[in-house]
Design a protein around this motif. Structure first.
Motif, short mmCIF file in Angstrom:
data_model
loop_
_atom_site.label_atom_id
_atom_site.label_comp_id
_atom_site.label_asym_id
_atom_site.label_seq_id
_atom_site.Cartn_x
_atom_site.Cartn_y
_atom_site.Cartn_z
N HIS A 59 0.83 -1.21 0.00
CA HIS A 59 0.00 0.00 0.00
C HIS A 59 0.86 1.25 0.00
CE1 HIS A 59 -3.22 -2.78 0.60
NE2 HIS A 59 -2.59 -3.27 1.62
N GLY A 60 2.01 1.15 -0.63
CA GLY A 60 2.87 2.32 -0.73
C GLY A 60 3.64 2.62 0.54
N ASP A 61 3.44 1.80 1.60
CA ASP A 61 4.21 2.07 2.82
C ASP A 61 5.53 1.32 2.74
OD1 ASP A 61 3.28 -0.47 3.01
OD2 ASP A 61 2.47 -0.30 5.02
N GLU A 62 6.51 1.84 3.48
CA GLU A 62 7.81 1.20 3.49
C GLU A 62 7.80 0.13 4.59
OE1 GLU A 62 10.64 1.79 1.56
OE2 GLU A 62 9.34 2.99 0.29
N GLY A 63 7.06 -0.93 4.38
CA GLY A 63 6.97 -1.97 5.40
C GLY A 63 8.20 -2.86 5.38
N LYS A 64 8.16 -3.90 6.20
CA LYS A 64 9.22 -4.90 6.20
C LYS A 64 8.86 -5.99 5.19
CE LYS A 64 11.81 -3.04 9.30
NZ LYS A 64 13.06 -2.42 8.80
N ASP A 65 9.88 -6.63 4.66
CA ASP A 65 9.65 -7.78 3.78
C ASP A 65 9.35 -8.96 4.69
OD1 ASP A 65 9.83 -10.02 2.18
OD2 ASP A 65 11.65 -9.39 1.15
N PRO A 66 8.15 -9.56 4.57
CA PRO A 66 7.80 -10.63 5.52
C PRO A 66 8.37 -12.02 5.19
CG PRO A 66 5.95 -10.20 4.06
CD PRO A 66 7.02 -9.20 3.70
N HIS A 67 8.99 -12.20 4.01
CA HIS A 67 9.31 -13.56 3.54
C HIS A 67 10.61 -14.11 4.16
CE1 HIS A 67 6.93 -11.45 0.42
NE2 HIS A 67 6.30 -12.60 0.30
N VAL A 68 10.68 -13.99 5.48
CA VAL A 68 11.88 -14.30 6.26
C VAL A 68 12.37 -15.74 6.05
CG1 VAL A 68 12.70 -14.52 8.66
CG2 VAL A 68 11.12 -12.68 8.05
N TRP A 69 11.41 -16.66 5.93
CA TRP A 69 11.71 -18.10 5.91
C TRP A 69 12.47 -18.54 4.66
CZ3 TRP A 69 7.12 -15.64 5.38
CH2 TRP A 69 6.50 -15.73 4.14
N LEU A 70 12.57 -17.66 3.64
CA LEU A 70 13.25 -18.08 2.42
C LEU A 70 14.77 -18.03 2.53
CD1 LEU A 70 10.74 -16.67 -0.18
CD2 LEU A 70 11.24 -19.07 0.29
N ASP A 71 15.28 -17.58 3.66
CA ASP A 71 16.70 -17.75 3.98
C ASP A 71 16.76 -18.86 5.03
OD1 ASP A 71 19.26 -17.71 5.09
OD2 ASP A 71 19.05 -15.71 5.97
N PRO A 72 17.38 -20.01 4.72
CA PRO A 72 17.36 -21.14 5.67
C PRO A 72 17.90 -20.81 7.06
CG PRO A 72 18.10 -21.90 3.52
CD PRO A 72 17.98 -20.40 3.42
N MET A 73 18.85 -19.87 7.15
CA MET A 73 19.37 -19.54 8.47
C MET A 73 18.38 -18.71 9.29
SD MET A 73 22.31 -21.04 9.01
CE MET A 73 21.26 -22.36 8.46
N ARG A 74 17.67 -17.83 8.61
CA ARG A 74 16.62 -17.10 9.32
C ARG A 74 15.47 -18.05 9.64
NH1 ARG A 74 18.61 -12.77 5.79
NH2 ARG A 74 18.73 -10.76 6.85
N ALA A 75 15.20 -18.99 8.74
CA ALA A 75 14.15 -19.98 8.99
C ALA A 75 14.49 -20.81 10.22
CB ALA A 75 13.98 -20.89 7.77
N LYS A 76 15.76 -21.15 10.36
CA LYS A 76 16.19 -21.93 11.54
C LYS A 76 15.94 -21.13 12.82
CE LYS A 76 20.60 -22.69 12.77
NZ LYS A 76 21.94 -23.30 12.95
N GLN A 77 16.18 -19.83 12.74
CA GLN A 77 15.92 -18.96 13.90
C GLN A 77 14.42 -18.92 14.22
OE1 GLN A 77 18.14 -15.30 13.50
NE2 GLN A 77 17.33 -14.45 15.42
N GLU A 78 13.59 -18.90 13.16
CA GLU A 78 12.14 -18.95 13.37
C GLU A 78 11.75 -20.27 14.05
OE1 GLU A 78 9.60 -16.17 10.81
OE2 GLU A 78 10.29 -17.72 9.41
N MET A 79 12.35 -21.36 13.59
CA MET A 79 12.06 -22.68 14.17
C MET A 79 12.49 -22.73 15.64
SD MET A 79 12.94 -26.47 12.60
CE MET A 79 14.72 -26.30 12.69
N LYS A 80 13.58 -22.06 15.96
CA LYS A 80 14.06 -22.01 17.35
C LYS A 80 13.07 -21.24 18.23
CE LYS A 80 18.34 -20.97 19.82
NZ LYS A 80 19.68 -20.36 19.67
N ASN A 81 12.53 -20.14 17.71
CA ASN A 81 11.51 -19.39 18.46
C ASN A 81 10.27 -20.25 18.69
OD1 ASN A 81 12.98 -17.00 18.77
ND2 ASN A 81 12.23 -16.12 16.85
N ILE A 82 9.90 -21.04 17.69
CA ILE A 82 8.75 -21.93 17.82
C ILE A 82 9.04 -23.00 18.87
CG2 ILE A 82 7.37 -23.66 16.58
CD1 ILE A 82 7.76 -21.83 14.04
#
Length: 281
Positions: A104-127
């Protein structure tokens, strides 16, 4: 379907990667429901009354955050379930900006974090931490499952590094700018026909720029994704005589893919193969 009362931890996951990571860590000690149905694109999805009922009944709610589930905070504010352990899986992960033509024209964050396996691993650790908090008696079990899969995520990352480092080309043309984290991790650049949300229509001027780019950079593949229309990718491909191929942002799997036993790790390996073909000479 309501949860069964069988003593297992009840987990609600906002969409496919959250569901898959929870399932990996939780194993047979949890029941986990993926809120977004198979084959559905999650960006515009809204929870139904049954989802709210299941959240009232759940022990844990796992969501990505970073602006993906625009409904999450409002829904959580209305729940009466005071014991719900909530895990925003992207918490503590380094986020990238959403770029120039975010929804919507805002400078938001890119939500697709899980497409980097190392960031995905961090997400899995939080879970994992959320499951341990909700069910400390099975903490060792969740910890062991996490460790087992963490090794696989490390291996996936290593394979991406080794494969992509050897490829001559570095630019991918994509229908939807979902691959910022993947590109950030492995030194690639994405050129998006559309913005971060897959249904934003590109302007004729943007289409012309993409077509010029494809010709100048000898791009040989345009990537689109399975859950959304490939119309704009097809248009560019037709204009330039190159092929289209699927790069899966893992926002959801089709019912067929789920039945076939695909998961985060197998789809990411398919993505690596697709990149490898597209970026070789």
């Amino acid at each position: 379907q309501p949860f069964m009362e069988d003593g297992r931890l009840k987990v609600m996951a906002s969409f496919y990667p959250m569901y898959d990571f929870a399932r990996k860590v939780g194993g047979d000690r949890i029941q986990v429901k993926d809120m977004v149905p198979a084959g559905t694109e999650p960006h515009d999805w809204e929870p139904a009354a049954t989802d709210i009922r299941n959240l009232e009944d759940a022990d844990v709610f796992v969501y990505n955050g970073a602006d993906l589930e625009h409904w999450a905070e409002d829904v959580l504010d209305t729940l009466e379930n005071q014991d719900l352990v909530v895990s925003e899986a992207s918490d503590g992960v380094e986020l990238l900006d959403g770029g120039h033509d975010h929804a919507h024209g805002d400078e938001g964050k890119d939500p697709h974090v899980w497409l980097d396996p190392m960031r995905a691993k961090q997400e899995m650790k939080n879970i994992r931490d959320a499951l341990v908090k909700a069910d400390p008696e099975n903490g060792d079990y969740y910890e062991a499952n996490y460790e087992k899969y963490a090794v696989e995520f490390d291996k996936l990352d290593e394979d991406f590094h080794n494969t992509i480092a050897a490829l001559p080309n570095r630019e991918i043309v994509v229908a939807h700018e979902a691959y910022g984290y993947l590109c950030d991790a492995y030194g690639l650049t994405q050129v998006g026909i559309e913005g971060l949300t897959p249904d934003s229509e590109p302007t004729p001027r943007r289409m012309a720029r993409i077509i010029d780019f494809v010709r100048e950079h000898h791009v040989k593949v345009i990537f689109f994704e399975a859950l959304t229309s490939s119309k704009s990718a097809d248009t560019v491909a037709a204009e330039t005589g190159i092929i289209t191929s699927v790069l899966n942002p893992l926002e959801g799997l089709s019912a067929e893919e789920i039945v076939a036993g695909n998961d985060y790790l197998s789809v990411m390996r398919d993505n690596l193969n697709a990149l490898s073909e597209a970026l070789s000479e």
